[in-house]
Every structure is written in C-alpha cells, then in structure tokens.
Write a protein that holds these residues in place. Structure first.
Motif, PDB file in Angstrom:
ATOM      1  N   VAL A  93      47.066  47.145  41.323  1.00 47.75           N
ATOM      2  CA  VAL A  93      46.491  45.805  41.458  1.00 47.75           C
ATOM      3  C   VAL A  93      45.019  45.818  41.049  1.00 47.75           C
ATOM      4  O   VAL A  93      44.534  44.886  40.399  1.00 47.75           O
ATOM      5  CB  VAL A  93      46.665  45.288  42.902  1.00 47.75           C
ATOM      6  CG1 VAL A  93      45.941  43.967  43.098  1.00 47.75           C
ATOM      7  CG2 VAL A  93      48.142  45.124  43.231  1.00 47.75           C
ATOM      8  N   GLY A  94      44.314  46.909  41.385  1.00 50.59           N
ATOM      9  CA  GLY A  94      42.903  47.016  41.034  1.00 50.59           C
ATOM     10  C   GLY A  94      42.701  47.029  39.520  1.00 50.59           C
ATOM     11  O   GLY A  94      41.790  46.389  38.999  1.00 50.59           O
ATOM     12  N   ILE A  95      43.575  47.752  38.800  1.00 49.47           N
ATOM     13  CA  ILE A  95      43.475  47.797  37.338  1.00 49.47           C
ATOM     14  C   ILE A  95      43.740  46.406  36.757  1.00 49.47           C
ATOM     15  O   ILE A  95      43.025  45.939  35.865  1.00 49.47           O
ATOM     16  CB  ILE A  95      44.461  48.843  36.769  1.00 49.47           C
ATOM     17  CG1 ILE A  95      43.963  50.250  37.121  1.00 49.47           C
ATOM     18  CG2 ILE A  95      44.608  48.690  35.257  1.00 49.47           C
ATOM     19  CD1 ILE A  95      44.977  51.354  36.860  1.00 49.47           C
ATOM     20  N   ALA A  96      44.744  45.722  37.308  1.00 47.57           N
ATOM     21  CA  ALA A  96      45.023  44.359  36.842  1.00 47.57           C
ATOM     22  C   ALA A  96      43.819  43.454  37.096  1.00 47.57           C
ATOM     23  O   ALA A  96      43.463  42.616  36.263  1.00 47.57           O
ATOM     24  CB  ALA A  96      46.260  43.812  37.548  1.00 47.57           C
ATOM     25  N   THR A  97      43.178  43.647  38.250  1.00 50.93           N
ATOM     26  CA  THR A  97      42.011  42.816  38.584  1.00 50.93           C
ATOM     27  C   THR A  97      40.867  43.080  37.611  1.00 50.93           C
ATOM     28  O   THR A  97      40.181  42.157  37.168  1.00 50.93           O
ATOM     29  CB  THR A  97      41.558  43.112  40.025  1.00 50.93           C
ATOM     30  OG1 THR A  97      42.697  43.110  40.880  1.00 50.93           O
ATOM     31  CG2 THR A  97      40.579  42.073  40.506  1.00 50.93           C
ATOM     32  N   MET A  98      40.665  44.348  37.278  1.00 48.21           N
ATOM     33  CA  MET A  98      39.614  44.692  36.327  1.00 48.21           C
ATOM     34  C   MET A  98      39.917  44.059  34.966  1.00 48.21           C
ATOM     35  O   MET A  98      39.018  43.520  34.306  1.00 48.21           O
ATOM     36  CB  MET A  98      39.561  46.227  36.204  1.00 48.21           C
ATOM     37  CG  MET A  98      38.289  46.759  35.615  1.00 48.21           C
ATOM     38  SD  MET A  98      36.854  46.490  36.659  1.00 48.21           S
ATOM     39  CE  MET A  98      35.799  45.662  35.482  1.00 48.21           C
ATOM     40  N   ALA A  99      41.201  44.123  34.549  1.00 45.02           N
ATOM     41  CA  ALA A  99      41.582  43.508  33.278  1.00 45.02           C
ATOM     42  C   ALA A  99      41.318  42.010  33.316  1.00 45.02           C
ATOM     43  O   ALA A  99      40.860  41.404  32.348  1.00 45.02           O
ATOM     44  CB  ALA A  99      43.060  43.778  32.984  1.00 45.02           C
ATOM     45  N   MET A 100      41.594  41.407  34.470  1.00 44.82           N
ATOM     46  CA  MET A 100      41.332  39.975  34.654  1.00 44.82           C
ATOM     47  C   MET A 100      39.844  39.688  34.472  1.00 44.82           C
ATOM     48  O   MET A 100      39.458  38.734  33.806  1.00 44.82           O
ATOM     49  CB  MET A 100      41.768  39.588  36.078  1.00 44.82           C
ATOM     50  CG  MET A 100      41.437  38.173  36.459  1.00 44.82           C
ATOM     51  SD  MET A 100      42.722  37.067  35.884  1.00 44.82           S
ATOM     52  CE  MET A 100      41.972  35.513  36.320  1.00 44.82           C
ATOM     53  N   PHE A 101      39.019  40.541  35.074  1.00 42.43           N
ATOM     54  CA  PHE A 101      37.567  40.352  35.003  1.00 42.43           C
ATOM     55  C   PHE A 101      37.115  40.416  33.539  1.00 42.43           C
ATOM     56  O   PHE A 101      36.350  39.564  33.069  1.00 42.43           O
ATOM     57  CB  PHE A 101      36.905  41.447  35.844  1.00 42.43           C
ATOM     58  CG  PHE A 101      35.484  41.157  36.232  1.00 42.43           C
ATOM     59  CD1 PHE A 101      35.097  39.897  36.667  1.00 42.43           C
ATOM     60  CD2 PHE A 101      34.527  42.160  36.195  1.00 42.43           C
ATOM     61  CE1 PHE A 101      33.793  39.643  37.035  1.00 42.43           C
ATOM     62  CE2 PHE A 101      33.216  41.913  36.559  1.00 42.43           C
ATOM     63  CZ  PHE A 101      32.848  40.655  36.981  1.00 42.43           C
TER      64      PHE A 101
ATOM     65  N   LEU B 265      36.036  33.673  38.760  1.00 41.06           N
ATOM     66  CA  LEU B 265      35.070  34.772  38.772  1.00 41.06           C
ATOM     67  C   LEU B 265      34.919  35.330  40.175  1.00 41.06           C
ATOM     68  O   LEU B 265      34.939  36.537  40.399  1.00 41.06           O
ATOM     69  CB  LEU B 265      33.711  34.282  38.255  1.00 41.06           C
ATOM     70  CG  LEU B 265      33.561  34.259  36.741  1.00 41.06           C
ATOM     71  CD1 LEU B 265      32.254  33.578  36.355  1.00 41.06           C
ATOM     72  CD2 LEU B 265      33.587  35.676  36.167  1.00 41.06           C
ATOM     73  N   MET B 266      34.806  34.413  41.155  1.00 41.03           N
ATOM     74  CA  MET B 266      34.629  34.839  42.545  1.00 41.03           C
ATOM     75  C   MET B 266      35.835  35.645  43.022  1.00 41.03           C
ATOM     76  O   MET B 266      35.705  36.735  43.568  1.00 41.03           O
ATOM     77  CB  MET B 266      34.406  33.598  43.421  1.00 41.03           C
ATOM     78  CG  MET B 266      34.342  33.856  44.909  1.00 41.03           C
ATOM     79  SD  MET B 266      35.947  34.092  45.713  1.00 41.03           S
ATOM     80  CE  MET B 266      36.581  32.425  45.750  1.00 41.03           C
ATOM     81  N   ILE B 267      37.034  35.111  42.793  1.00 42.35           N
ATOM     82  CA  ILE B 267      38.233  35.744  43.359  1.00 42.35           C
ATOM     83  C   ILE B 267      38.452  37.113  42.717  1.00 42.35           C
ATOM     84  O   ILE B 267      38.909  38.048  43.376  1.00 42.35           O
ATOM     85  CB  ILE B 267      39.464  34.809  43.192  1.00 42.35           C
ATOM     86  CG1 ILE B 267      40.477  35.068  44.302  1.00 42.35           C
ATOM     87  CG2 ILE B 267      40.153  34.950  41.844  1.00 42.35           C
ATOM     88  CD1 ILE B 267      40.086  34.530  45.625  1.00 42.35           C
ATOM     89  N   THR B 268      38.073  37.253  41.444  1.00 42.53           N
ATOM     90  CA  THR B 268      38.303  38.517  40.748  1.00 42.53           C
ATOM     91  C   THR B 268      37.279  39.563  41.159  1.00 42.53           C
ATOM     92  O   THR B 268      37.629  40.687  41.520  1.00 42.53           O
ATOM     93  CB  THR B 268      38.232  38.281  39.225  1.00 42.53           C
ATOM     94  OG1 THR B 268      39.071  37.178  38.903  1.00 42.53           O
ATOM     95  CG2 THR B 268      38.711  39.485  38.458  1.00 42.53           C
ATOM     96  N   TYR B 269      36.005  39.158  41.133  1.00 40.72           N
ATOM     97  CA  TYR B 269      34.956  40.123  41.481  1.00 40.72           C
ATOM     98  C   TYR B 269      35.065  40.513  42.954  1.00 40.72           C
ATOM     99  O   TYR B 269      34.967  41.697  43.304  1.00 40.72           O
ATOM    100  CB  TYR B 269      33.580  39.531  41.164  1.00 40.72           C
ATOM    101  CG  TYR B 269      32.438  40.501  41.322  1.00 40.72           C
ATOM    102  CD1 TYR B 269      32.429  41.711  40.637  1.00 40.72           C
ATOM    103  CD2 TYR B 269      31.369  40.212  42.167  1.00 40.72           C
ATOM    104  CE1 TYR B 269      31.391  42.603  40.788  1.00 40.72           C
ATOM    105  CE2 TYR B 269      30.313  41.098  42.318  1.00 40.72           C
ATOM    106  CZ  TYR B 269      30.329  42.296  41.628  1.00 40.72           C
ATOM    107  OH  TYR B 269      29.295  43.176  41.781  1.00 40.72           O
ATOM    108  N   SER B 270      35.317  39.544  43.823  1.00 46.38           N
ATOM    109  CA  SER B 270      35.432  39.879  45.247  1.00 46.38           C
ATOM    110  C   SER B 270      36.679  40.723  45.483  1.00 46.38           C
ATOM    111  O   SER B 270      36.691  41.595  46.354  1.00 46.38           O
ATOM    112  CB  SER B 270      35.462  38.616  46.103  1.00 46.38           C
ATOM    113  OG  SER B 270      36.537  37.786  45.730  1.00 46.38           O
ATOM    114  N   GLY B 271      37.735  40.484  44.702  1.00 46.68           N
ATOM    115  CA  GLY B 271      38.923  41.327  44.809  1.00 46.68           C
ATOM    116  C   GLY B 271      38.596  42.774  44.487  1.00 46.68           C
ATOM    117  O   GLY B 271      39.033  43.698  45.172  1.00 46.68           O
TER     118      GLY B 271
END
Lengths: 569, 100
Positions: free
Chosen positions: A176-184, A229-235
C-alpha cells in the motif's frame, strides 16, 4: 528539476508519460484503496447497518447509569470497567471489563503478535479490537443486552484500505505504501502535465469520448486537489516507520518503542500513586459517587458530551473515573483512543470530585504538523457535516482514479484508430473492468452476504469477507469470456442493481429498514440505505449511457467509431 | 525523452534505466536524506522531531527525485543527479555522525 527552460514541451511530455504509467501500474490498487478508504469514513455507520439488531437502541440520558448497573451485576470484581456511550455515530451502549490488570496497557502490543485479520472481529468494536477483555452491547434506553450478528462490518473495509487482506502486516503496508508513493508522484507529475489545470477545470465537454473522460478526470482531480495531496502525503507519513524505518532505529536505538513503553510505565505509576491517595482519603467506604454529575461537569468543561468512561478498581475506595470526550476538537490533538496525550478528566470514584484535567500536551511545531496531517487523514476531529465533505472528496478521488484508468485505455484505443490492441492493451482494458466495476459488485455483494448468510454461522465475518473476495475474483474472470463492451455493461448493471436493491433487501431481512429508520429519525442507519440507493442509481445511469452509446456506435461504420465505443466505456 | 528514438531497444533500455533511477535510486536518496536530517538535527530538535522531520522531507525528496529522473535530459543524467545528491546526503550523515 533543472534545465527545463526552453524544453518545456519535452518536460510536459515526459511528465505525461510518467503520470500515465505510474498511475496505471498501481491504479487498480489505488482505486481499491480510495474506494474502501472512502467508505471507511463511515465505518461505524456501516457496521451499524450490518448489525440491524442494534438499530432499535436509542440514546438516552441514563445510559451511563444503565451501564454501571450492568457492570456491577456481571463483573463486580473486575480490575477495570469501560463504557462507550452512545453518540452521533453510535446509538448503542458498549461495556467491557478486564479481570486482572494486564501488563500491556493501551497500545503496548501494537504491531507485535497481532495478526492482520484479527482486528476484523469487531469485538469491543469501539476500541478497534485492541482490548482483550470481555464486552457486551446494550440497548442505550433499556439496558437490555443486545446480541448482534457477527460481522466483519465497516472495520474490514477500513482495514483493507491500508492492510489489504490475509497478508503479513509489514508486506501489506509496503504494498500500500508503494502505491501511495506512486500516487504522490502521479499527482505531482499530473499537475506539471496540466499547466492550465485551473482553466481546464472549467472545461467540460460531455459526450465527446476521450475528451469527456479527460475532463472528468481533470475536474475530479482539481476539485479535490488539496484533499488528494493531503490524503496521499499524510498516508505516507502514517506509514513512515515502515517505509523509512532506519531514522527511527538510529535515533531511538535498538528498541524504537522503548521510550513509549517508558512513558506508559511512568503514567501507570502515576495512576497507582493517585489511587493510593484516593484510597487513603476515602477510608473504607466502597460506595461510588453518581456518574451523572461527573458527565455534566465534563460537558461543561469541553462544550461537547463525553463518549467514554473508564473506571479503574470499581467499587474499591481507590476507584478512579476517567472520562474522554466524543471527538478531538483540534487538528493538533492526538487521537483519543487510549493513546498517550489524550484529553481526559479524572474524578475520584468515591466522592465524584474532579481531580485533574488532562489536556493534550502542546507538541513542537513538527509534531503538531505530523499530528494534524494524521488527524486530517482520519477525520477523527470531524463532526458529521465535515465528515460528509471528506466522504465526498473521497468519492471524487475514487472517480479520479477510475476515470484515469479508463482514460489510459481510451487514449490508446483512439491512437490505434480501430485496430485491435496488442496483448498489453487488451490486458489493461480487461483488468480495468474487474478493478473498477468488479470492486463495486464485490462491495455490494459483501453487504448482501451480511443479510443472506445464516445469522448464527460460525466465523460469520470471515464468510462475508470470503464472499467479497470470491465475487471480486469472478469479476476479473468474466471480462475474459465476454466482449469488452458487454463486460462493462453487464458489470455496471450488476453493481448498480445490487446497490440500488440494498434498501429492498434490508426491508425484507431486518427491522431497521427505511420504513422504520426514517420516521424514527435514525439517519445513521437510513443514511446507509440512501447512499447505497444513490450509488446504485449512479451506476445504473452509467450503464444506461453506455448502452445508448453502443447502440449509436453500431449504426455507424466500425472504424471511425471504435474509439468512441471504447470512450463510452 | 529519446528524441528520435534511434532504436526501440535503446529507447527501452533508457526507460528501464530511468525507472530504476526513479524507483530505487530515489529511495536510496530519500533514506540517506532522512538519516542525514535525523542525525544532524537530533541535538537541536530532539530525537522524535528529528526523525519525523527527516521522514517528512524524505518523502518529498523521493517524489522530487523520481520526477526529476524522468524530466531530465537522459538516463545518465538521472543517475548522475541522484548519485550526486545521495553522495551529498551521505557526507552530511557522516559529518553529523562524527559531530554527535
């Protein structure tokens, strides 16, 4: 990012490429994370719908007294009692108790020895399944014990959005963290790609194939850009100790939790000393002061009602009553789920006197920013209205990811000008169906399973999850057997019908349907039915639009309209 | 990127190289940056804040480096840039480690 002057076009092109690929490769996972995470903003309400036995309970002013009477009857010798009062997100009264004083108070066991799926059990649901004691759910007006069906509830969807299912916790968090980074990366490169992003936002060209998908993608992206931006960075920050672990090892030594454990031990010693003083003052009289004045006092101090009461050593002279508020009233406040730094009031159990008022210790600027981002991500501070806004932003994010996935397919189909795509394109086209429409079917099916599985089934929650996963898997197989357009049409129709019919299913299988909940003003449960209906109608409308598009395309020469057909999808 | 795409093979190799730089190179840089910040500021901010700040900046550095790996002129410059920045962060880490 040097050297971009004079080669702006190149940069925008490469950013567009990066945006497309980073978005696509983890887009399916991101869609699932956004979809389940958005529902998780209402996870308590979802659980309430999935336990219709609890719907008849109405909040009442004497709830706390009822809870104490019940606890005194079933667990007079317990080391501690805990009461969860009804509030605007829960209409039942929860009680739990612990026999012996365990050494792992609060979050001591967090992250160790706790399997990923364990929290799904919903036991002691308000505590997030962390407590090991026994618990009961009570009717908040009569005090009668309610035995709700076992369900994985909203908690499963909540946990799925950051721990997936049946994977070792660390692996799941990494994925999930890798997906979040890709999202960012996708968000930032997306913003660079669309320099005219705010102008584009006011452009919507409906029924124009790829243009429409692009506009829909841009509109949902820009409308809620701060949220994304908030939901991704805070994630990322919430996962920081998993994704960037070594800084913690370096600063805190071998055991990064040691300092926390020390702080907890100090807190425990402080409470013990306090109780000894209380016991001396109270003498031997075991009588407890009434709870109502303490709660009234708490509400006067905070300006909001109390939601949780913990009584340590109940019925003993040193009894200590701790009261927690309903929600954080500031972004910079730590979560109030028993962790350190929670706002609480302490009363002497014997006299009802207020002993001390704990506020959240003001943190440093950096800690405050970190906490605030975590609070924003979880919306722990949000009253119902604001919670709806977060939910809608989450819906926007879900649509953004979904339309982005479709756009990827449509763009390439348009480039091919009707020629059949190679294997990779076909694979993406088909996976899109299961990932987007299939997840909608699986989620609706999860709610159907909740109503249709036998009420007394063993491991009922696990069966609900099994239904969810089986349906989702089937939705990936189905597009392989059907033409692409037919697969989209059938899955959208199925998802729409299943969602739209949920209020009807509820009517037939429970006493907590719209005919009861609306007249009773029980909007918490009625809200679920109404959102399910709206979701179903929206999916059916999408299906109807697609059906018209296919019919129109069929009456035109095939080459020119192949892209338009795909666009409709 | 590859302006005239001399050959698909070379183009793909360049993309793969940039991807590696973006995914792994940027991660290495993010880790080193977060460690350098933590080590350098632990005495000023306290351990907890230094760790938090290091991670906060680490994620931003990751995203920035990953984007730069695709935005810059060539795969070689992606690696050079990320390598130089990593070396700087490593030097900072060593200096802070020596000072502490």
């Amino acid at each position: 990012m040097k050297g971009r002057k004079g080669q702006d076009l190149g940069l925008r092109q490469s950013m567009s490429w990066l945006h497309g690929w980073s978005g696509l490769l983890l887009g399916w996972l991101l869609f699932a994370i956004f979809f389940t995470g958005t529902i998780a903003y209402f996870r308590q309400e979802v659980t309430a719908w999935m336990q219709p036995e609890t719907a008849a309970s109405r909040p009442s002013p004497q709830a706390a007294e009822l809870a104490i009477a019940k606890l005194a009857a079933v667990a007079p010798d317990a080391a501690s009692w805990r009461i969860s009062l009804p509030n605007d997100r829960s209409n039942t009264l929860g009680i739990s108790w612990r026999k012996a004083q365990p050494e792992t108070r609060a979050r001591g066991g967090n992250g160790r020895g706790e399997r990923g799926g364990e929290g799904n059990r919903n036991r002691g649901r308000r505590g997030g399944g962390r407590d090991r004691g026994e618990s009961l759910t009570l009717d908040a007006t009569t005090g009668a014990t309610i035995t709700p069906r076992e369900t994985a509830g909203g908690t499963f969807l909540y946990r799925f959005h950051f721990e997936l299912y049946a994977l070792p916790r660390e692996w799941a968090r990494w994925i999930v963290g890798i997906a979040t980074m890709a999202m960012f990366v996708a968000i930032i490169s997306g913003v660079i790609t669309h320099k005219k992003i705010f102008k584009d936002f006011f452009t919507f060209r409906p029924a124009k194939g790829q243009r429409s998908w692009l506009d829909a993608h841009n509109a949902t992206a820009v409308l809620a850009l701060p949220f994304h931006l908030m939901i991704t960075y805070s994630g990322l920050l919430l996962f920081a100790s998993t994704l960037l672990p070594w800084a913690g090892d370096m600063a805190f030594g071998e055991d990064p939790r040691a300092s926390r454990a020390e702080a907890r031990a100090a807190q425990a010693r402080e409470v013990e000393a306090l109780q000894a003083r209380l016991a001396d003052a109270a003498g031997t009289d075991p009588a407890m002061a009434p709870i109502a004045p303490m709660l009234a006092r708490a509400e006067r101090i905070w300006g909001q009602p109390a939601s949780r009461i913990t009584i340590t050593d109940p019925g003993k002279p040193g009894a200590l009553v701790e009261v927690l508020p309903t929600r954080n009233d500031s972004l910079a406040q730590h979560s109030g789920s028993g962790g350190l730094g929670a706002v609480k009031l302490r009363f002497a159990g014997a006299t009802g006197a207020l002993i001390d008022e704990q506020r959240d210790a003001p943190g440093s600027a950096i800690a405050t920013i970190d906490t605030a981002l975590g609070s924003l991500h979880r919306a722990r501070f949000a009253p119902p209205g604001l919670r709806w806004l977060f939910f809608l932003a989450g819906v926007g994010g879900t649509v953004m990811v979904g339309s982005g996935l479709v756009l990827w397919s449509v763009k390439r189909a348009e480039k091919r000008k009707g020629a059949p795509g190679h294997f990779g394109h076909k694979l993406v086209d088909h996976l899109n169906v299961g990932a987007v429409a299939g997840l909608c079917i699986a989620t609706a099916g999860y709610f159907w399973a909740n109503r249709l599985l036998p009420a007394r089934l063993d491991d009922r929650g696990e069966w609900e999850i099994a239904c969810f996963l089986a349906i989702w898997l089937a939705s990936f197989v189905h597009p392989l057997l059907r033409p692409l357009r037919a697969a989209w049409l059938e899955q959208l129709t199925a998802a729409g019908a299943l969602f739209a019919a949920l209020p009807v299913l509820n009517l037939m299988t429970s006493h907590a349907h719209l005919g009861v909940t609306v007249p009773a003003g029980n909007w918490m449960v009625a809200g679920f039915d109404l959102v399910a209906l709206a979701t179903g109608l929206a999916l059916l409308a999408a299906a109807a639009k697609l059906r018209r598009r296919i019919a129109r395309a069929a009456s035109k020469p095939p080459v020119a309209t192949h892209a338009a057909r795909l666009a409709a999808e | 990127m590859a302006s005239a795409a001399p050959s698909t093979g070379r183009y793909r190799l360049a993309i793969a190289s940039r991807s590696l730089a973006a995914i792994l190179g940027s991660y290495g840089l993010a880790v080193l940056t977060s460690l350098a910040i933590t080590a350098g500021l632990a005495n000023v901010l306290g351990a907890r804040d230094a760790v938090t700040l290091g991670r906060m900046i680490g994620f931003l550095v990751y995203a920035g480096a990953a984007i730069w790996a695709f935005g810059c002129r060539s795969a070689e410059s992606a690696w050079t840039g990320i390598g130089l920045a990593s070396a700087l962060a490593a030097l900072g880490l060593l200096a802070a480690g020596g000072a502490a």
